[in-house]
Enzyme design. Structure first.
Site, short mmCIF file in Angstrom:
data_model
loop_
_atom_site.label_atom_id
_atom_site.label_comp_id
_atom_site.label_asym_id
_atom_site.label_seq_id
_atom_site.Cartn_x
_atom_site.Cartn_y
_atom_site.Cartn_z
N LEU A 81 -4.24 -6.00 15.39
CA LEU A 81 -4.94 -5.10 16.30
C LEU A 81 -6.01 -5.83 17.09
O LEU A 81 -6.11 -5.69 18.31
CB LEU A 81 -5.56 -3.95 15.51
CG LEU A 81 -6.45 -2.97 16.28
CD1 LEU A 81 -5.67 -2.30 17.41
CD2 LEU A 81 -7.05 -1.93 15.34
N ASN A 107 0.85 -1.18 0.00
CA ASN A 107 0.00 0.00 0.00
C ASN A 107 0.89 1.23 0.00
O ASN A 107 2.11 1.13 0.02
CB ASN A 107 -0.96 -0.02 1.18
CG ASN A 107 -0.24 -0.11 2.51
OD1 ASN A 107 0.58 0.75 2.85
ND2 ASN A 107 -0.52 -1.17 3.27
N LYS A 118 9.49 -16.53 -10.63
CA LYS A 118 8.77 -15.41 -11.23
C LYS A 118 7.67 -15.92 -12.16
O LYS A 118 7.88 -16.81 -12.99
CB LYS A 118 9.75 -14.54 -12.02
CG LYS A 118 9.08 -13.35 -12.70
CD LYS A 118 10.07 -12.57 -13.53
CE LYS A 118 9.36 -11.43 -14.28
NZ LYS A 118 10.29 -10.68 -15.14
#
Length: 398
Positions: free
Chosen positions: A306, A208, A286
């Site tokens: 979390l 991200n 790959k």
């Protein structure tokens, strides 16, 4: 910060002992008095004359020095220091500290002191990673011993990995934190930061846009209030904070293991943007492009760090803070996340592209807790971190 402070510096035996000379010089520059103690092994790497010349004080080496023992000199040495620093802290010294051995001057001082202790470990990578050393490290941390480093790097033995002594300026920053009189002095806080990278094959990964800047700023703000910070970071662009324990990871599973290993802590701030998914099975080679054919990627869910920590029945931090990076219905989604995860606070922010927050220098957040929502104005990420750190200090009752 160090003016007038007295540092008892114990120099262990290892090739990294030469860095103690630079550390002494930097401490003296900042007004600290340095009382040096050398193990017999340390004398194989640096001379007592060099250490004494830089410290401006006699080097202490012998446990049974009759001219001093009439006044129990070894006990007095351990009591007059504001901070005891062990650099380098060898595997042998760490083992003696953890088990309470007192067979030489260095280990006796460490057992007799009532001053805070900071160690800077340095050893071969395999010695550092050995279960015995890691057990000793956990015992020492549980006893309140602070840790600076070690870093990854080339070893004198030719190997590469964790075990390289932290640089003198990094140890100096840790010393300044240890001597700080902030409201979080003596409190251990875990901070996660940055993105995680989830491999697809050896050359591609899922990630991200998190830069890690907010996490770094939070770690620095907590450090500046005197907290002992364990900073677990993914492969972020932001520089790592000085004066804290830094643990580098890549994947969500590695971050979970590092975060759990860092406990117990009195507070935990989960600022990392952990990838929700990973490949069900990473390709060992790959994936080759084939004309007219698209690869099929099968995903698996990553651990929810979390939620796991928030819902712990034993060893849960007294305050657990999560982050919610949202693009739509920010407050509603973040409020639902807090309920779902079981954390105490959620710091929600709008990371839609128009805001420029993801990867930028500013942030605009809403602090969501059981007492309601606080809308904070847009400000620099360092300012957000300082405000959050102050709230954490207040919540911990300092």
């Amino acid at each position: 910060m160090l003016s007038g402070k007295r540092i008892l510096l114990i120099i262990g035996g290892g090739i990294a002992a030469y860095k103690s000379l630079e550390l002494i010089r930097r401490l003296r520059e900042r007004g600290a008095a340095v009382t040096p103690v050398m193990t017999r092994a340390a004398e194989e790497f640096v001379t007592p004359l060099s250490v004494s010349a830089l410290a401006g004080e006699e080097v202490h080496r012998d446990l049974f020095d009759l001219t001093k023992e009439a006044e129990m000199g070894h006990i007095q040495l351990s009591r007059v220091a504001d901070l005891v620093v062990v650099s380098p802290a060898t595997a042998d010294l760490m083992a003696k500290m953890a088990q309470g051995f007192a067979g030489d001057l260095a280990s006796t001082l460490l057992l007799a002191t009532d001053a805070p202790v900071l160690i800077a470990p340095a050893m071969n990578v395999r010695m550092w990673q050995h279960p015995a050393t890691q057990r000793n490290l956990k015992l020492l941390q549980g006893d309140g011993v602070r840790v600076a480093g070690p870093n990854d790097g080339d070893m004198a033995c030719g190997e590469f990995g964790p075990g390289r002594l932290a640089e003198p300026m990094e140890i100096l920053a840790a010393i300044e934190v240890a001597l700080a009189d902030g409201p979080l002095k003596g409190r251990r806080v875990l901070v996660t930061s940055g993105p995680t990278h989830e491999p697809i094959d050896p050359v591609r990964y899922i990630a991200n846009r998190s830069s890690g800047a907010q996490g770094t700023a939070i770690a620095e703000a907590l450090r500046d209030l005197g907290a002992e910070v364990v900073f677990v970071t993914g492969p972020a662009d932001a520089p790592r904070p000085a004066g804290v324990e830094v643990i580098e990871v890549e994947t969500a599973r590695e971050m979970r293991a590092a975060a759990l290993a860092a406990l117990p802590a009195e507070a935990a701030v989960f600022a990392a943007a952990v990838a929700d998914w990973r490949m069900a099975a990473e390709n060992g080679s790959k994936i080759k492009k084939q004309a007219g054919k698209l690869p099929t990627l099968e995903f698996a869910e990553n651990p929810d760090i979390l939620a796991e920590v928030s819902q712990m029945t034993e060893g849960r931090p007294g305050l657990v803070v999560g982050f919610a990076a949202e693009t739509d219905d920010v407050v509603a989604n973040a409020t639902a996340k807090r309920t779902r995860k079981g954390c105490d606070w959620i710091v929600a922010n709008d990371v839609s592209p128009a805001t420029g927050i993801m990867g930028g220098s500013e942030n605009a957040v809403v602090l969501i807790s059981g007492e309601g929502n606080e809308v904070w104005p847009r400000m620099g990420k360092r300012d957000v971190a300082a405000r959050l750190a102050a709230r954490i200090a207040a919540a911990l009752g300092t």
